[in-house]
Design a protein around this motif. Structure first.
Motif, PDB file in Angstrom:
ATOM      1  N   ALA A 170      52.530  55.497  29.956  1.00  0.00           N
ATOM      2  CA  ALA A 170      51.179  56.042  30.082  1.00  0.00           C
ATOM      3  C   ALA A 170      50.112  54.951  29.900  1.00  0.00           C
ATOM      4  N   ALA A 171      50.443  53.915  29.116  1.00  0.00           N
ATOM      5  CA  ALA A 171      49.467  52.850  28.901  1.00  0.00           C
ATOM      6  C   ALA A 171      49.245  52.030  30.163  1.00  0.00           C
ATOM      7  N   THR A 172      50.168  52.104  31.109  1.00  0.00           N
ATOM      8  CA  THR A 172      50.015  51.305  32.325  1.00  0.00           C
ATOM      9  C   THR A 172      49.386  52.101  33.464  1.00  0.00           C
ATOM     10  N   TRP A 173      49.027  53.342  33.190  1.00  0.00           N
ATOM     11  CA  TRP A 173      48.348  54.116  34.249  1.00  0.00           C
ATOM     12  C   TRP A 173      47.144  53.356  34.764  1.00  0.00           C
ATOM     13  N   PHE A 174      47.021  53.307  36.057  1.00  0.00           N
ATOM     14  CA  PHE A 174      45.886  52.574  36.626  1.00  0.00           C
ATOM     15  C   PHE A 174      44.567  53.205  36.194  1.00  0.00           C
ATOM     16  N   THR A 175      44.531  54.539  36.188  1.00  0.00           N
ATOM     17  CA  THR A 175      43.267  55.221  35.872  1.00  0.00           C
ATOM     18  C   THR A 175      42.922  55.141  34.394  1.00  0.00           C
ATOM     19  N   HIS A 176      43.831  54.586  33.600  1.00  0.00           N
ATOM     20  CA  HIS A 176      43.505  54.436  32.175  1.00  0.00           C
ATOM     21  C   HIS A 176      42.808  53.099  31.918  1.00  0.00           C
ATOM     22  N   THR A 177      43.328  52.011  32.484  1.00  0.00           N
ATOM     23  CA  THR A 177      42.740  50.690  32.199  1.00  0.00           C
ATOM     24  C   THR A 177      41.966  50.135  33.385  1.00  0.00           C
ATOM     25  N   PHE A 178      42.285  50.571  34.581  1.00  0.00           N
ATOM     26  CA  PHE A 178      41.720  50.010  35.812  1.00  0.00           C
ATOM     27  C   PHE A 178      41.949  48.498  35.892  1.00  0.00           C
ATOM     28  N   ARG A 179      42.813  47.964  35.052  1.00  0.00           N
ATOM     29  CA  ARG A 179      43.147  46.530  35.032  1.00  0.00           C
ATOM     30  C   ARG A 179      41.910  45.663  34.777  1.00  0.00           C
ATOM     31  N   LEU A 180      40.937  46.229  34.072  1.00  0.00           N
ATOM     32  CA  LEU A 180      39.658  45.513  33.944  1.00  0.00           C
ATOM     33  C   LEU A 180      39.804  44.259  33.086  1.00  0.00           C
ATOM     34  N   GLY A 181      40.487  44.406  31.934  1.00  0.00           N
ATOM     35  CA  GLY A 181      40.708  43.232  31.090  1.00  0.00           C
ATOM     36  C   GLY A 181      41.556  42.203  31.822  1.00  0.00           C
ATOM     37  N   TRP A 182      42.539  42.686  32.532  1.00  0.00           N
ATOM     38  CA  TRP A 182      43.398  41.775  33.275  1.00  0.00           C
ATOM     39  C   TRP A 182      42.579  40.970  34.283  1.00  0.00           C
ATOM     40  N   PHE A 183      41.712  41.650  35.013  1.00  0.00           N
ATOM     41  CA  PHE A 183      40.927  40.939  36.022  1.00  0.00           C
ATOM     42  C   PHE A 183      39.927  39.974  35.383  1.00  0.00           C
ATOM     43  N   THR A 184      39.402  40.333  34.218  1.00  0.00           N
ATOM     44  CA  THR A 184      38.514  39.400  33.536  1.00  0.00           C
ATOM     45  C   THR A 184      39.249  38.085  33.270  1.00  0.00           C
ATOM     46  N   THR A 185      40.488  38.198  32.774  1.00  0.00           N
ATOM     47  CA  THR A 185      41.296  37.002  32.539  1.00  0.00           C
ATOM     48  C   THR A 185      41.587  36.274  33.847  1.00  0.00           C
ATOM     49  N   PHE A 186      41.904  37.037  34.878  1.00  0.00           N
ATOM     50  CA  PHE A 186      42.166  36.441  36.186  1.00  0.00           C
ATOM     51  C   PHE A 186      40.983  35.581  36.613  1.00  0.00           C
ATOM     52  N   PHE A 187      39.762  36.120  36.469  1.00  0.00           N
ATOM     53  CA  PHE A 187      38.586  35.350  36.897  1.00  0.00           C
ATOM     54  C   PHE A 187      38.368  34.139  35.988  1.00  0.00           C
ATOM     55  N   PHE A 188      38.732  34.281  34.720  1.00  0.00           N
ATOM     56  CA  PHE A 188      38.622  33.114  33.840  1.00  0.00           C
ATOM     57  C   PHE A 188      39.519  31.990  34.351  1.00  0.00           C
ATOM     58  N   VAL A 189      40.735  32.343  34.753  1.00  0.00           N
ATOM     59  CA  VAL A 189      41.649  31.321  35.280  1.00  0.00           C
ATOM     60  C   VAL A 189      41.081  30.727  36.569  1.00  0.00           C
ATOM     61  N   VAL A 190      40.533  31.599  37.441  1.00  0.00           N
ATOM     62  CA  VAL A 190      39.906  31.104  38.674  1.00  0.00           C
ATOM     63  C   VAL A 190      38.801  30.111  38.319  1.00  0.00           C
ATOM     64  N   GLU A 191      37.996  30.437  37.313  1.00  0.00           N
ATOM     65  CA  GLU A 191      36.894  29.562  36.914  1.00  0.00           C
ATOM     66  C   GLU A 191      37.404  28.221  36.413  1.00  0.00           C
ATOM     67  N   VAL A 192      38.473  28.260  35.623  1.00  0.00           N
ATOM     68  CA  VAL A 192      39.017  27.008  35.080  1.00  0.00           C
ATOM     69  C   VAL A 192      39.502  26.122  36.223  1.00  0.00           C
ATOM     70  N   ILE A 193      40.233  26.711  37.169  1.00  0.00           N
ATOM     71  CA  ILE A 193      40.802  25.898  38.243  1.00  0.00           C
ATOM     72  C   ILE A 193      39.688  25.334  39.133  1.00  0.00           C
ATOM     73  N   THR A 194      38.801  26.221  39.637  1.00  0.00           N
ATOM     74  CA  THR A 194      37.743  25.720  40.522  1.00  0.00           C
ATOM     75  C   THR A 194      36.811  24.785  39.757  1.00  0.00           C
ATOM     76  N   GLY A 195      36.561  25.105  38.492  1.00  0.00           N
ATOM     77  CA  GLY A 195      35.655  24.274  37.691  1.00  0.00           C
ATOM     78  C   GLY A 195      36.199  22.865  37.522  1.00  0.00           C
ATOM     79  N   LEU A 196      37.501  22.768  37.274  1.00  0.00           N
ATOM     80  CA  LEU A 196      38.091  21.430  37.108  1.00  0.00           C
ATOM     81  C   LEU A 196      37.928  20.612  38.383  1.00  0.00           C
TER      82      LEU A 196
END
Lengths: 571, 261
Positions: free
Chosen positions: A77-103
């Motif tokens: 139930a914790a992995t239901w899409f409608t529960h988290t919408f993967r929002l925290g996950w995507f925030t981390t994803f964009f952080f990684v994108v920022e680190v790579i492009t920033g470097l």
């Protein structure tokens, strides 16, 4: 000869040889995957159950450093899409994108006022995929801000900050601040007018602080005005200090989620009236390998694809205004949109409001000396709001997480969303800033930065002449003009007259004449003059004369614009 | 199909599509970079045009046609013989950048300009105490270089636009270099010579037996005949009789006569 070799060197039969090779490779694969055999790897990719006992997939989590940061499994139930919408996950994803492009961007960027702007131009014009890199970095930054806010809202509305997750919420708010500061420090780096003035206004808030305010301002700017020192300070905060802090706090935040308390179950599962079967199903283990991992790789591919579609088809462009000029304050200074609410707050004068309110009940006081509005709205209120945000789990003692059992918290949350939207609107230049009519009309015609209707006129339509406002020019300003809008692609296409110029001049005239009617510009005399200035360069002059309504004095507002044939505006 | 398999399949498709987009963009990169540079060059000329107008026109004329104080920057001479004349080895654009950056301590052609070429051009680079950044100086140079088409006759020089109601004397005033030294509210700010606001009201009282008109005419043609106290003689160019046509002189005098208190 072969026989003689075979006699000297014993070559085992094929089957035996094959098994030996397979075992060797299998051994290597186990080492590389930290515990998965070839067979097992195949089963993982097919979504089949484990091939050995004990489950070798859990072995990976104990032996691999990277994997040990991850949970073994989450309840379904914790992995239901409608529960988290993967929002925290995507925030981390964009952080990684920022680190790579920033470097990569750091290779080309020079943090000095003499060269910073030029280095951005070089990235755009002389680096393969340079524009894409810069756009990705900018888009990723904005997305990271959006997703961290959405993540916060989701956590708030599902009540996930309660119970064992109070401290996790607190680290989350700290991460939100780090994200905002990362993107604000990055805002200055292009060293264009947008950057320079947004940061000048932003840092000036600290100046109103009592005692240490001016010192704090000096510390941030590196000098009374932002210059080489300030740029370097912002740069180092942007590329060293705050990324490190972000990594530290992401680690704390995430480790608590993965190893301590997991992702919260939906309130309906945790507190709802469920049959034992439903409960069992909702709590069924979803393993990291393969389910969560393939899902995350899938999300990575989706994230990258969406970003590339947005950027590849020009749906998002990083802004770049003209070179920063400390001598020239732009007409419209704008903070980045995620700080509009703060800019909106700064336009509120609490002393004035209290005076007016007290005035209604007959008490007349003078508070403006006592209450410095910039200090209160800029330095007292925002930190108070942030502290309140951090303290929410400790303030809210309601044990239930179900939305219907916490009506007060839900209403409060929705009200705050509206307050932030309203404040953001007040933060835009459209609100509460009055510009003289002539200045405003010309600024709308040809803004200091960006396109505007005047610069959008095709070069061929800029027919030399002095066009007087109020005079009747018939249907078209240049009846004798004929030109090819696309001489290369479509030589047969012809435009007769100058429809774009006529429209723009019409708009200019209408607004000026309306202002004259309203008494803002009495005795109006205005022109739009177009001159050939150089090969491929025209000069457009807007000349407006009126008598000042108060003094009767003749006032003039004249602006000159130079338009080059090759100039195309990316908007 | 299991969820894991579906996600692997879709993920692979998205990765392939992303690679497709990247390859497509990669093919367009050379053109994109070229276009960007072209637009940048155009923006630089526009930027330079504005800077030239704000900083250079007072001595070099509103359209760089030169005045009694400083040479023409849109004439053939700059684009053909000037580099040999000064012995500059580099490109013309670099020469222009260098002159703007450092200015001139002494005129290279003192015989052409009044006062023996002193004061000559000031320094403009902020590194030498002037007001302009390097990129601004480069933009001005790019703007001047863009006159080449007119200077060498490659592009026909267009007729100027006649703005209805514009005072021809006012045009002469700003085109001849007067704005470099004299202030008239709304037109120029400079303090080398006397402020000319309200000139018509006091011109008649300066020299006995000279009407306001004659006094102004004399001050233009023979500036050292009478110098207002507080100002040095020999500063104002004395070659306006050669620079101005009779018509221009009349227009200028008429314009100055409108400057009453």
């Amino acid at each position: 000869m072969l026989d003689s070799i075979r006699q000297k060197v014993r070559i085992p039969p094929w089957e035996e040889l094959r098994q030996k090779i397979y075992d060797r490779i299998d051994n290597r694969v186990r080492i590389i995957t930290a515990g998965l055999s070839i067979k097992e790897l195949r089963a993982v990719l097919r979504g089949d159950p484990p091939t050995e006992r004990p489950n070798p997939r859990y072995r990976v989590i104990t032996t691999s450093f990277v994997a040990h940061l991850r949970p073994r499994y989450y309840p379904k139930a914790a992995t239901w899409f409608t529960h988290t919408f993967r929002l925290g996950w995507f925030t981390t994803f964009f952080f990684v994108v920022e680190v790579i492009t920033g470097l990569i961007l750091m290779i080309y960027y020079v943090p000095h006022p003499d060269q910073a702007y030029q280095s951005i131009l070089t990235i755009e014009s002389n680096v393969w995929f340079g524009e894409l890199l810069r756009d990705t970095h900018r888009l990723g930054a904005e997305a990271m801000v959006i997703f961290s806010w959405l993540h916060l809202l989701r956590t708030y509305f599902t009540g996930s900050y309660k119970g064992p997750r109070t401290f996790t919420w607190l680290t989350g708010v700290i991460l939100l601040l780090i994200t905002a500061w990362l993107s604000f420090t990055g805002y200055l780096l292009p060293w264009d007018q947008l950057a320079y003035w947004a940061v000048t206004v932003g840092t000036s808030i600290t100046e109103s602080g009592p005692g240490v305010g001016p010192a704090l301002n000096l510390l941030m700017r590196g000098a009374p005005d932002i210059g080489a020192g300030g740029l370097l300070r912002f740069y180092l905060q942007h590329v060293v200090l705050f990324p490190l802090l972000a990594i530290l706090f992401i680690s704390i935040h995430y480790y608590k989620v993965s190893r301590e308390h997991g992702i919260s179950l939906p309130a309906s599962v945790e507190e709802g009236d469920l049959t034992p079967e439903e409960k069992k199903e909702h709590n069924r283990r979803i393993d990291l390998i393969p389910d969560l991992l393939t899902h995350e790789l899938f999300l990575v591919s989706v994230g990258i694809f969406i970003m590339l579609v947005i950027l590849g088809f020009g749906l998002f462009n990083s802004p770049l205004e003209t070179h920063a000029n400390p001598q020239q304050t732009p007409l419209d200074t704008k903070a980045p949109w995620y700080f509009w609410w703060l800019q909106g707050m700064l336009k509120i004068d609490p002393a004035n409001i209290i005076e007016t309110l007290l005035g209604y009940v007959g008490i007349h006081v003078e508070l403006s000396q006592l209450l410095d509005s910039k200090f209160i709205m800029g330095l007292v209120l925002p930190p108070t709001l942030v502290l309140t945000l951090m303290a929410i789990p400790y303030i809210d003692r309601n044990p239930s997480r179900l939305a219907r059992k916490r009506p007060f918290a839900i209403t409060w949350g929705i009200i705050w969303i509206f307050i932030v939207i309203a404040l953001s609107f007040m933060g835009t230049p459209a609100y509460g800033i009055e510009t003289p009519a002539a200045t405003r009309i010309v600024q709308d015609l040809a803004p200091e930065e960006g396109l505007g209707p005047l610069r959008a006129i095709p070069y061929a339509e800029l027919q030399q002449g002095a066009y007087v406002v109020g005079e009747d020019y018939g249907r078209d300003l240049c009846p004798d003009l004929v030109y090819q809008p696309e001489p290369d692609e479509n030589p047969d296409k012809l435009v007769i007259g100058c429809p774009a110029l006529t429209t723009v001049f019409g708009e200019y005239s209408d607004r000026l004449l309306a202002a004259e009617d309203e008494g803002e510009l009495p005795d109006l005399q205005a022109q739009l003059v177009i001159e050939e200035w150089q090969p491929d360069l025209k000069k457009v002059t807007t000349h407006i004369e009126w008598s000042d309504p108060d003094s009767g004095e003749v006032k003039t507002y004249e602006k000159h614009f130079f338009l080059h044939r090759e100039r195309e505006y990316s908007e | 199909m299991k969820r894991v398999q579906l996600e692997i399949l879709l993920g692979t498709i998205f990765v392939l599509l992303s690679m497709g987009i990247l390859i497509y963009l990669g093919f367009k990169e050379p053109t994109r970079m070229q276009d960007y540079e072209r637009i940048q060059a155009a923006e630089q000329i526009e930027f330079g045009a504005g800077l030239f107008e704000a900083n250079c026109t007072r001595c070099h004329g509103t359209q760089a046609q030169g005045t009694a104080l400083a040479p023409c920057l849109r004439c053939e001479e700059l684009f053909t013989t000037r580099l040999d004349e000064v012995g500059w080895e580099g490109s013309l654009e670099d020469y222009v950048i260098s002159v703007i950056t450092t200015g001139r301590q002494v005129s290279t052609r003192p015989e052409l300009y009044p006062g023996g070429g002193k004061p000559a051009m000031p320094t403009w680079s902020e590194k030498l105490g002037g007001p302009l950044r390097d990129d601004q100086i480069r933009a001005i140079a790019a703007f001047i270089m863009n006159y080449e088409g007119y200077a060498l006759g490659l592009v026909p020089t267009p007729e100027g636009v006649v703005v209805e109601g514009a005072d021809p004397g006012r045009v002469v005033f700003s085109d001849t270099g007067c704005t470099a030294c004299h202030t008239i509210s709304g037109l120029s700010t400079a303090t080398v010579g006397p402020v000319l606001d309200g000139l018509a009201s006091r011109a008649g009282d300066r020299v006995p037996n000279l009407s306001a008109e004659d006094y102004i005419r004399q001050s233009i043609l023979d500036p050292n005949a009478y110098v207002v106290s507080g100002f040095e003689s020999g500063v104002m160019p004395d070659n306006f009789s050669e620079v101005l046509s009779d018509q221009q002189l009349d227009d200028l005098v008429n314009f100055l006569l409108t400057l009453a208190e």
